[in-house]
Write a protein that holds these residues in place. Structure first.
Motif, PDB file in Angstrom:
ATOM      1  N   ASN A 121       0.840  -1.191   0.000  1.00  0.00           N
ATOM      2  CA  ASN A 121       0.000   0.000   0.000  1.00  0.00           C
ATOM      3  C   ASN A 121       0.874   1.241   0.000  1.00  0.00           C
ATOM      4  OD1 ASN A 121      -2.944  -0.960   0.560  1.00  0.00           O
ATOM      5  ND2 ASN A 121      -1.695  -2.138   1.996  1.00  0.00           N
ATOM      6  N   ASP A 138      -1.605  -5.382   5.196  1.00  0.00           N
ATOM      7  CA  ASP A 138      -2.577  -6.379   4.748  1.00  0.00           C
ATOM      8  C   ASP A 138      -1.975  -7.772   4.759  1.00  0.00           C
ATOM      9  OD1 ASP A 138      -4.121  -4.189   4.214  1.00  0.00           O
ATOM     10  OD2 ASP A 138      -3.894  -4.285   2.045  1.00  0.00           O
ATOM     11  N   THR A 153      -6.941  -3.044   3.427  1.00  0.00           N
ATOM     12  CA  THR A 153      -6.701  -1.604   3.371  1.00  0.00           C
ATOM     13  C   THR A 153      -7.422  -0.978   2.180  1.00  0.00           C
ATOM     14  OG1 THR A 153      -4.575  -1.788   4.504  1.00  0.00           O
ATOM     15  CG2 THR A 153      -4.953   0.212   3.261  1.00  0.00           C
ATOM     16  N   ALA A 154      -6.951  -1.207   0.968  1.00  0.00           N
ATOM     17  CA  ALA A 154      -7.506  -0.517  -0.197  1.00  0.00           C
ATOM     18  C   ALA A 154      -8.958  -0.903  -0.466  1.00  0.00           C
ATOM     19  CB  ALA A 154      -6.644  -0.810  -1.422  1.00  0.00           C
ATOM     20  N   LYS A 162      -3.617  -4.208  -7.242  1.00  0.00           N
ATOM     21  CA  LYS A 162      -2.736  -4.426  -6.105  1.00  0.00           C
ATOM     22  C   LYS A 162      -1.475  -5.194  -6.487  1.00  0.00           C
ATOM     23  CE  LYS A 162      -3.590  -3.686  -2.378  1.00  0.00           C
ATOM     24  NZ  LYS A 162      -3.165  -2.490  -1.607  1.00  0.00           N
TER      25      LYS A 162
END
Length: 321
Positions: free
Chosen positions: A43, A67, A136-137, A314
């Motif tokens: 991230n 993550d 997270t994202a 990602k």
């Protein structure tokens, strides 16, 4: 055990402080669990940490990573909710909320220790690599769309800056829920990819939209703020979860109050949001967009890919089995 560590911080050259090291295995306190990490994702938070933002020198060296998905000692496949201290579980009522790799060692390691309460069952339908993209994202995008903006089928939502993890997740999740998603990007290839992932309109930054939107998901900041404000219908909502280009100036306050806009902040999501996101993915068949995968031994390559800004989706780091 092997871990990706912020050994030093450097605002100008963040990757210079990234090292792959042998560190001690976690020795968890009561009410914590150790997870054997199978996959972790990168991230921008990690890059900010390497710049020294939110990670002062007295906490170095620090294992990076927010993550993870992996396996507990009793064989459960789990996803790690990365926010520690928000509920008091495992840390008591006085510890302030933080994200893994800020106060406690992160997930870019063979093992990570977290409060047991932070563990969520990984659905068998998702791979470890897919599950590692979420905390997270994807969780941030879920909360921005469905909690902060309260988007419903048929609503129109502008996502600033296609290509990043949050923006890509917002496109895919929004399209799956019947939201008409508009994206911006300087990169024509990223605009085309966003359209292929479900966006209805893709334009260059600052371009006039074919219609006013009900909500804007803003993670860019100064470079896109004026466009975000001017793209909203009266009474619309801007949800802010980042400012990679700095704080907006001016804030367009006259337009905000005259058209009665709402500005809402969002930081990731809670454990219940993560559980709901997992159920949504299982039910709809939607899966996280993985740009690339690298083993932990090549974590530097993954960080260079993230820092380049060329990824769509990602960057995932695989660990262990």
């Amino acid at each position: 055990m092997l871990a990706a560590v912020a050994a030093r911080t450097d605002p100008a050259d963040p990757l210079s402080g990234l090292e792959l090291r042998d560190v001690e295995r976690p020795d968890p306190p009561q009410h914590w669990s150790v997870v054997d990490v199978r996959a972790a994702s990168l991230n921008h938070h990690d890059l900010w940490s390497l710049r020294g933002v939110g990670l002062p020198a007295d906490r170095l060296p620090m294992v990076l990573g927010c993550d993870a998905a992996g396996v507990t000692a009793d064989g459960r496949e789990v996803v790690v909710h990365a926010v520690v201290g928000a509920t008091g579980h495992g840390v008591g009522p006085t510890e302030r909320r933080s994200i893994l790799s800020e106060q406690h060692p992160g997930t870019l390691a063979e093992q990570v220790a977290v409060p047991t309460w932070n563990l969520v069952a990984k659905p068998t339908e998702l791979s470890f690599e897919e599950a590692a993209c979420l905390p997270t994202a994807w969780l941030t995008a879920y909360r921005m769309l469905f909690r902060s903006a309260a988007a419903r089928p048929g609503d129109r939502v502008l996502v600033q800056g296609a290509g990043g993890g949050v923006a890509t997740a917002a496109v895919v999740l929004g399209a799956a829920a019947g939201v008409e998603v508009v994206v911006t990007s300087r990169d024509a290839a990223k605009r085309d990819r966003a359209l292929s992932l479900g966006a209805s309109v893709a334009v260059e930054p600052g371009a006039r939209l074919p219609f006013r939107v009900d909500a804007v998901l803003e993670t860019v900041g100064a470079a896109t703020w004026a466009h975000s404000v001017r793209s909203l219908r009266p009474g619309g909502t801007i949800v802010v979860a980042g400012a990679t280009t700095g704080d907006a100036s001016p804030m367009e306050l006259q337009r905000i109050f005259f058209t009665e806009l709402t500005v809402v902040g969002a930081t990731m999501g809670d454990k219940e949001d993560l559980e709901a996101l997992l159920r949504m993915l299982v039910r709809t068949g939607v899966r996280p967009v993985v740009d690339s995968t690298v083993p932990l031994t090549r974590v530097h390559d993954g960080f260079r890919r993230l820092a380049s800004g060329e990824q769509v989706g990602k960057v995932v780091v695989t660990v262990g089995d």
